[in-house]
Design a protein around this motif. Structure first.
Motif, PDB file in Angstrom:
ATOM      1  N   GLY A 168       0.817  -1.191   0.000  1.00 20.59           N
ATOM      2  CA  GLY A 168       0.000   0.000   0.000  1.00 20.59           C
ATOM      3  C   GLY A 168       0.859   1.253   0.000  1.00 20.59           C
ATOM      4  N   PRO A 169       0.220   2.421   0.162  1.00 20.79           N
ATOM      5  CA  PRO A 169       0.938   3.697   0.057  1.00 20.79           C
ATOM      6  C   PRO A 169       2.120   3.858   1.004  1.00 20.79           C
ATOM      7  CG  PRO A 169      -1.408   4.068  -0.084  1.00 20.79           C
ATOM      8  CD  PRO A 169      -1.235   2.619   0.269  1.00 20.79           C
ATOM      9  N   ARG A 170       2.032   3.304   2.232  1.00 14.25           N
ATOM     10  CA  ARG A 170       3.163   3.495   3.150  1.00 14.25           C
ATOM     11  C   ARG A 170       4.427   2.842   2.615  1.00 14.25           C
ATOM     12  NH1 ARG A 170       6.156   1.507   7.451  1.00 14.25           N
ATOM     13  NH2 ARG A 170       6.822   3.199   8.844  1.00 14.25           N
ATOM     14  N   GLY A 171       4.317   1.610   2.181  1.00 18.03           N
ATOM     15  CA  GLY A 171       5.478   0.943   1.605  1.00 18.03           C
ATOM     16  C   GLY A 171       5.953   1.629   0.336  1.00 18.03           C
ATOM     17  N   ASP A 172       4.992   2.103  -0.476  1.00 15.00           N
ATOM     18  CA  ASP A 172       5.350   2.759  -1.738  1.00 15.00           C
ATOM     19  C   ASP A 172       6.143   4.042  -1.507  1.00 15.00           C
ATOM     20  OD1 ASP A 172       3.949   0.733  -2.963  1.00 15.00           O
ATOM     21  OD2 ASP A 172       2.175   1.947  -3.410  1.00 15.00           O
ATOM     22  N   VAL A 173       5.744   4.842  -0.504  1.00 13.56           N
ATOM     23  CA  VAL A 173       6.459   6.104  -0.297  1.00 13.56           C
ATOM     24  C   VAL A 173       7.838   5.879   0.333  1.00 13.56           C
ATOM     25  CG1 VAL A 173       4.371   7.507  -0.185  1.00 13.56           C
ATOM     26  CG2 VAL A 173       5.355   6.619   1.945  1.00 13.56           C
ATOM     27  N   ILE A 174       8.016   4.767   1.033  1.00 12.21           N
ATOM     28  CA  ILE A 174       9.356   4.446   1.529  1.00 12.21           C
ATOM     29  C   ILE A 174      10.273   4.123   0.354  1.00 12.21           C
ATOM     30  CG2 ILE A 174      10.735   2.779   2.849  1.00 12.21           C
ATOM     31  CD1 ILE A 174       8.424   2.622   4.852  1.00 12.21           C
ATOM     32  N   LEU A 175       9.761   3.383  -0.613  1.00 14.68           N
ATOM     33  CA  LEU A 175      10.554   3.108  -1.817  1.00 14.68           C
ATOM     34  C   LEU A 175      10.811   4.393  -2.601  1.00 14.68           C
ATOM     35  CD1 LEU A 175       9.003  -0.233  -3.151  1.00 14.68           C
ATOM     36  CD2 LEU A 175      10.878   0.116  -1.531  1.00 14.68           C
ATOM     37  N   GLU A 176       9.824   5.272  -2.622  1.00 16.48           N
ATOM     38  CA  GLU A 176       9.988   6.564  -3.294  1.00 16.48           C
ATOM     39  C   GLU A 176      11.082   7.391  -2.613  1.00 16.48           C
ATOM     40  OE1 GLU A 176       6.881   9.848  -4.906  1.00 16.48           O
ATOM     41  OE2 GLU A 176       6.798   9.470  -2.751  1.00 16.48           O
ATOM     42  N   ALA A 177      11.064   7.410  -1.284  1.00 13.84           N
ATOM     43  CA  ALA A 177      12.085   8.149  -0.536  1.00 13.84           C
ATOM     44  C   ALA A 177      13.470   7.566  -0.798  1.00 13.84           C
ATOM     45  CB  ALA A 177      11.768   8.123   0.957  1.00 13.84           C
ATOM     46  N   ASP A 178      13.547   6.250  -0.855  1.00 18.39           N
ATOM     47  CA  ASP A 178      14.824   5.611  -1.131  1.00 18.39           C
ATOM     48  C   ASP A 178      15.349   6.022  -2.508  1.00 18.39           C
ATOM     49  OD1 ASP A 178      16.825   3.430  -0.313  1.00 18.39           O
ATOM     50  OD2 ASP A 178      16.202   2.774  -2.315  1.00 18.39           O
ATOM     51  N   TRP A 179      14.464   6.065  -3.486  1.00 26.48           N
ATOM     52  CA  TRP A 179      14.854   6.499  -4.836  1.00 26.48           C
ATOM     53  C   TRP A 179      15.350   7.943  -4.808  1.00 26.48           C
ATOM     54  CZ3 TRP A 179      12.888  10.446  -7.916  1.00 26.48           C
ATOM     55  CH2 TRP A 179      13.354  10.475  -9.227  1.00 26.48           C
ATOM     56  N   CYS A 180      14.634   8.817  -4.093  1.00 25.89           N
ATOM     57  CA  CYS A 180      15.033  10.231  -3.998  1.00 25.89           C
ATOM     58  C   CYS A 180      16.437  10.357  -3.422  1.00 25.89           C
ATOM     59  CB  CYS A 180      14.049  11.004  -3.120  1.00 25.89           C
ATOM     60  SG  CYS A 180      12.434  11.305  -3.871  1.00 25.89           S
ATOM     61  N   ILE A 181      16.704   9.576  -2.385  1.00 27.54           N
ATOM     62  CA  ILE A 181      18.022   9.628  -1.761  1.00 27.54           C
ATOM     63  C   ILE A 181      19.091   9.153  -2.737  1.00 27.54           C
ATOM     64  CG2 ILE A 181      19.442   8.596   0.070  1.00 27.54           C
ATOM     65  CD1 ILE A 181      16.802   8.657   1.777  1.00 27.54           C
ATOM     66  N   GLY A 182      18.789   8.121  -3.496  1.00 27.78           N
ATOM     67  CA  GLY A 182      19.729   7.649  -4.504  1.00 27.78           C
ATOM     68  C   GLY A 182      20.019   8.705  -5.549  1.00 27.78           C
ATOM     69  N   GLU A 183      18.973   9.390  -6.023  1.00 31.39           N
ATOM     70  CA  GLU A 183      19.154  10.450  -7.020  1.00 31.39           C
ATOM     71  C   GLU A 183      19.941  11.617  -6.444  1.00 31.39           C
ATOM     72  OE1 GLU A 183      18.098  10.323 -10.411  1.00 31.39           O
ATOM     73  OE2 GLU A 183      18.118   8.255  -9.673  1.00 31.39           O
ATOM     74  N   PHE A 184      19.679  11.942  -5.182  1.00 26.27           N
ATOM     75  CA  PHE A 184      20.422  13.032  -4.545  1.00 26.27           C
ATOM     76  C   PHE A 184      21.899  12.680  -4.409  1.00 26.27           C
ATOM     77  CE2 PHE A 184      22.176  15.030  -0.727  1.00 26.27           C
ATOM     78  CZ  PHE A 184      22.024  16.373  -1.081  1.00 26.27           C
ATOM     79  N   MET A 185      22.193  11.462  -4.007  1.00 27.08           N
ATOM     80  CA  MET A 185      23.583  11.039  -3.874  1.00 27.08           C
ATOM     81  C   MET A 185      24.295  11.029  -5.231  1.00 27.08           C
ATOM     82  SD  MET A 185      23.940  10.750  -0.639  1.00 27.08           S
ATOM     83  CE  MET A 185      25.570   9.995  -0.548  1.00 27.08           C
TER      84      MET A 185
ATOM     85  N   ASP B 156      -4.702   1.341   4.063  1.00 26.43           N
ATOM     86  CA  ASP B 156      -4.276  -0.063   4.001  1.00 26.43           C
ATOM     87  C   ASP B 156      -2.896  -0.316   4.607  1.00 26.43           C
ATOM     88  OD1 ASP B 156      -6.622  -0.888   2.769  1.00 26.43           O
ATOM     89  OD2 ASP B 156      -5.831  -0.571   0.750  1.00 26.43           O
ATOM     90  N   ALA B 157      -2.389   0.620   5.393  1.00 25.78           N
ATOM     91  CA  ALA B 157      -1.067   0.423   5.990  1.00 25.78           C
ATOM     92  C   ALA B 157      -1.049  -0.798   6.908  1.00 25.78           C
ATOM     93  CB  ALA B 157      -0.638   1.675   6.752  1.00 25.78           C
ATOM     94  N   ILE B 158      -2.138  -1.027   7.617  1.00 26.24           N
ATOM     95  CA  ILE B 158      -2.236  -2.190   8.508  1.00 26.24           C
ATOM     96  C   ILE B 158      -2.618  -3.441   7.715  1.00 26.24           C
ATOM     97  CG2 ILE B 158      -3.489  -3.197  10.450  1.00 26.24           C
ATOM     98  CD1 ILE B 158      -3.794  -0.366  11.588  1.00 26.24           C
ATOM     99  N   GLU B 159      -3.615  -3.286   6.858  1.00 26.30           N
ATOM    100  CA  GLU B 159      -4.150  -4.434   6.130  1.00 26.30           C
ATOM    101  C   GLU B 159      -3.118  -5.076   5.202  1.00 26.30           C
ATOM    102  OE1 GLU B 159      -7.449  -1.789   7.414  1.00 26.30           O
ATOM    103  OE2 GLU B 159      -5.480  -1.508   6.500  1.00 26.30           O
ATOM    104  N   LYS B 160      -2.238  -4.261   4.624  1.00 25.77           N
ATOM    105  CA  LYS B 160      -1.275  -4.782   3.654  1.00 25.77           C
ATOM    106  C   LYS B 160       0.144  -4.915   4.209  1.00 25.77           C
ATOM    107  CE  LYS B 160      -3.737  -3.213  -0.478  1.00 25.77           C
ATOM    108  NZ  LYS B 160      -3.648  -2.421  -1.745  1.00 25.77           N
ATOM    109  N   LEU B 161       0.266  -4.861   5.532  1.00 22.17           N
ATOM    110  CA  LEU B 161       1.590  -4.914   6.147  1.00 22.17           C
ATOM    111  C   LEU B 161       2.297  -6.236   5.892  1.00 22.17           C
ATOM    112  CD1 LEU B 161       3.574  -3.363   7.967  1.00 22.17           C
ATOM    113  CD2 LEU B 161       2.474  -4.449   9.928  1.00 22.17           C
ATOM    114  N   GLY B 162       1.554  -7.321   5.901  1.00 19.07           N
ATOM    115  CA  GLY B 162       2.168  -8.627   5.695  1.00 19.07           C
ATOM    116  C   GLY B 162       3.141  -8.974   6.803  1.00 19.07           C
ATOM    117  N   LYS B 163       4.309  -9.471   6.436  1.00 18.65           N
ATOM    118  CA  LYS B 163       5.326  -9.880   7.410  1.00 18.65           C
ATOM    119  C   LYS B 163       6.259  -8.732   7.818  1.00 18.65           C
ATOM    120  CE  LYS B 163       5.483 -14.647   5.684  1.00 18.65           C
ATOM    121  NZ  LYS B 163       6.366 -15.701   5.093  1.00 18.65           N
ATOM    122  N   HIS B 164       6.066  -7.568   7.223  1.00 19.43           N
ATOM    123  CA  HIS B 164       6.958  -6.450   7.529  1.00 19.43           C
ATOM    124  C   HIS B 164       6.739  -5.954   8.957  1.00 19.43           C
ATOM    125  CE1 HIS B 164       9.498  -3.025   6.931  1.00 19.43           C
ATOM    126  NE2 HIS B 164       8.513  -2.165   7.151  1.00 19.43           N
TER     127      HIS B 164
END
Length: 507
Positions: A289-306, A337-345
C-alpha cells in the motif's frame, strides 16, 4: 627600489596566506542531514527489513557508520526537529509539541542553532523540505513576508512546507514568501473555524479521494481532507503526488549552485508521514500500500540526490548524516491499508512501541553517518542522539558552539570511537523516560497504555518500568520490582538531569 621589493614580498606573502585560507575554507566538508518523517527502525533492509528493499539508504548504512543505538529526542516530529537544530532537549521548551500549521516560531531568534554555528564557520546553509517548527510571531499574514522563520534562525536559503503534508497551509514557502502566490487570490488559514462556503472532509465526503480516520476532516485540498482550514491561494497549492520530486529537484539545484564553497543542507523529506501520496511511478511497487510505496519513493530520492553529489564532484567531500524524526506509525489519520497490507513487515523491527511511545520504537531510529573515502564501514553500538550534531559538527569545523545538551560525538560519527553518551532523556507527549547503558527506565504516568487512534503501545503504566535492553530488546520483562537497587540508581540519575523531584513531574 629596496622598499618596492619589500612591498612586493609582503604582497606575495599576503596572497599566499589568503590563498591558503581559501583552500582551508573549501577543504571543509559539506554537511548534509537527510531526515525522514516517521521512518521506523525496521523499515530499512540494512536494519533487518526483509519485505522492503531500500538499496540507496542501505549504502549510507553499510558503507558508513550504522548506529544500532541512535536516537531522536522525541517520539513525535516537532520536538525532535527542535532538538536536532538547537541541541537542546525539547522537554525544556513547553512549546515544543506537535504544532498546528499556524503556530508561531518556537526557536528563539537569539538561540544557538546548527545552521548559525556553521555560518560562523563560513558555511552556506539551507533547508529543503518539512519545517514544522512554527512561523512568524502569531497571527501570520500569509500574503506578505512571513517572519521569523528558518531564515531568522540561521538558514540562508529555505524552501519548506510549513508544518506537515496533512496540515494547512498546503503551499510551499520560499525564504518567507509563499511560492507561486497570486496576490489577486490571497490565502487565508485558520485552525479555529472554517471559512464560509468552503467544503470539509466531515461535511463533504463525496469530494474526497482519501477517507479520513480521525481528526483529518477539515479543508479538502487535492481531494484529501486535512487538519486545519484554508481558503484561496489556488495557484500556490502543491501537488501531493509530486512533492517528493519537487523537494528532490530543489535539493539537487542547491548542490549544483553552491558546490564551490562549503555548504550545509538540511534535506527533510516528508515520507512516510500521512497522507501517503506516492508518485504514480511508485504506486503498487511495495505491495504494502501507500506506506510501503512512499518508503521506496524516498529511497529512490536519496539515490538520485547522492548521484548529484557524485556528478557535481563533491561526494568525497561531503559528510551525510541520515536519520528519522521518530518511530513508525501505521494508522495515523487516514484509511490507506497500511495495517491491512503490512504482511510480514515489522516497521519497528524487534523494538516495542512506535511513534508517540516511550518504549524504544518511539525514539530509537535508523541513524547513519556516511563520508565516502573518509568513514570506513562499521556497525556501532554507541549511544548517540540527534541533539549531539551541534557539538559534534562544531568540533568538525573548528568553531565553538554555545553550551547546550549536545555532546561531542564526532569520533563516534566518524567511526573512531564506540564510547557514546552515558545517558539520554527521551520524550513522548510531554512525558519523559531515561536511557543509560543497557538500561531503559520509564516512570509511572497516568494515561492510556494503548493509543486509541494509532493502536500503538504508549509505554504509559502506573508502575515503574525497568528493562535490560541487552537481554530484552523488546522490553517484555519488567525488572522494576525484582531489581529495586538498579531502579533507585537510575531514578536518581534521571531526576538529577530533569532538575526536579519525581513527585513534582508526575502527569
Amino acid at each position: 627600489m629596496k622598499i618596492n621589493k619589500q612591498v612586493s614580498f609582503l604582497m606575495f606573502l599576503a596572497a599566499l596566506l589568503i590563498g591558503s585560507f581559501g583552500q582551508a575554507q573549501n577543504s571543509k566538508p559539506n554537511i548534509v542531514v537527510i531526515y525522514l518523517d516517521d521512518l521506523g527502525y525496521g523499515d530499512l533492509s540494512a536494519y533487518g527489513a526483509t519485505e522492503l528493499q531500500t538499496p540507496n539508504m542501505d549504502v549510507l548504512a553499510n558503507d558508513g557508520v550504522k548506529f544500532t543505538n541512535g536516537y531522536a529526542t522525541s517520539a513525535t516530529c516537532t520536538p525532535s526537529r527542535y532538538g536536532l537544530l538547537t541541541g537542546v532537549y525539547p522537554w525544556r521548551n513547553a512549546k515544543a509539541r506537535i504544532l498546528p500549521g499556524s503556530a508561531p516560531l518556537i526557536i528563539s531568534t537569539k538561540q544557538e542553532t546548527l545552521p548559525k554555528m556553521l555560518k560562523r564557520a563560513g558555511y552556506q546553509t539551507a533547508i529543503v523540505g518539512k519545517w514544522h517548527l512554527g512561523l512568524g510571531a502569531g497571527n501570520v499574514n500569509w500574503n506578505e513576508h512571513i517572519s521569523p522563520g528558518p531564515n531568522e534562525v540561521g538558514f540562508d536559503d529555505a524552501y519548506i512546507l510549513a508544518a506537515t503534508q496533512d496540515r494547512t497551509p498546503t503551499v510551499y514557502i520560499k525564504d518567507g514568501y509563499i511560492d507561486g502566490l497570486d496576490k489577486k487570490d490571497p490565502i487565508y488559514v485558520s485552525y479555529k473555524k472554517n471559512f464560509e462556503g468552503e467544503p470539509t472532509g466531515k461535511d463533504n465526503p463525496e469530494l474526497t479521494t482519501m477517507k479520513w480516520h480521525h481528526g483529518h476532516n477539515q479543508s479538502i485540498v487535492n481531494g484529501i481532507p486535512r487538519i486545519g482550514y484554508m481558503k484561496g491561494g489556488k495557484s500556490a497549492v502543491w501537488s501531493d503526488i509530486d512533492m517528493a520530486d519537487h523537494f528532490l529537484a530543489k535539493a539537487q539545484a542547491y548542490v549544483k549552485s553552491h558546490k564551490n564553497k562549503p555548504f550545509f543542507l538540511y534535506y527533510a523529506l516528508q515520507q512516510p508521514h500521512v497522507p501517503r501520496t506516492p508518485n504514480p511511478r511508485f504506486v503498487g511497487k511495495s505491495g504494502m500500500g501507500p506506506r510501503g510505496d512512499v518508503i521506496l519513493e524516498a529511497d529512490w530520492c536519496i539515490g538520485e540526490f547522492m548521484k548529484t553529489l557524485k556528478e557535481e564532484g563533491v561526494l568525497e567531500n561531503t559528510l551525510v548524516v541520515f536519520s528519522s524524526d521518530n518511530g513508525p506509525v501505521l494508522q495515523d489519520g487516514y484509511y490507506d491499508d497500511a495495517i491491512e497490507k503490512l504482511g510480514k513487515h515489522t516497521p519497528a523491527g524487534k523494538l516495542r512501541g512506535g511513534k508517540y511511545s516511550l518504549f524504544e520504537a518511539g525514539t530509537r531510529v535508523p541513524f547513519m553517518a556516511y563520508w565516502k573515502g573518509t568513514i570506513k564501514p562499521k556497525v556501532s553500538d554507541a549511544l548517540v542522539c540527534q541533539i549531539d550534531l551541534l557539538a559534534s559538527l562544531s568540533k568538525l569545523v573548528g568553531v565553538e558552539a554555545k553550551k547546550t545538551d549536545s555532546e561531542d560525538m564526532l569520533a563516534e560519527l566518524l567511526g573512531k570511537s564506540k564510547k557514546g553518551r552515558n545517558n539520554l532523556v527521551i520524550e513522548a507527549g510531554g512525558r519523559t523516560a531515561y536511557r543509560t547503558g543497557d538500561w531503559a527506565m520509564i516512570p509511572p504516568y497516568k494515561g492510556k497504555p494503548l493509543s486509541w487512534n494509532s493502536f500503538i503501545e504508549t509505554g504509559i503504566l502506573q508502575d515503574f518500568q525497568l528493562y535490560n535492553l541487552k537481554k530484552d530488546l523488546g522490553e517484555t520483562n519488567n525488572l522494576a520490582k525484582s531489581n529495586p537497587k538498579k531502579l533507585k540508581e537510575l531514578l536518581a540519575e534521571f531526576e538529577a538531569i530533569r532538575g526536579k523531584d519525581y513527585s513534582k513531574m508526575k502527569k
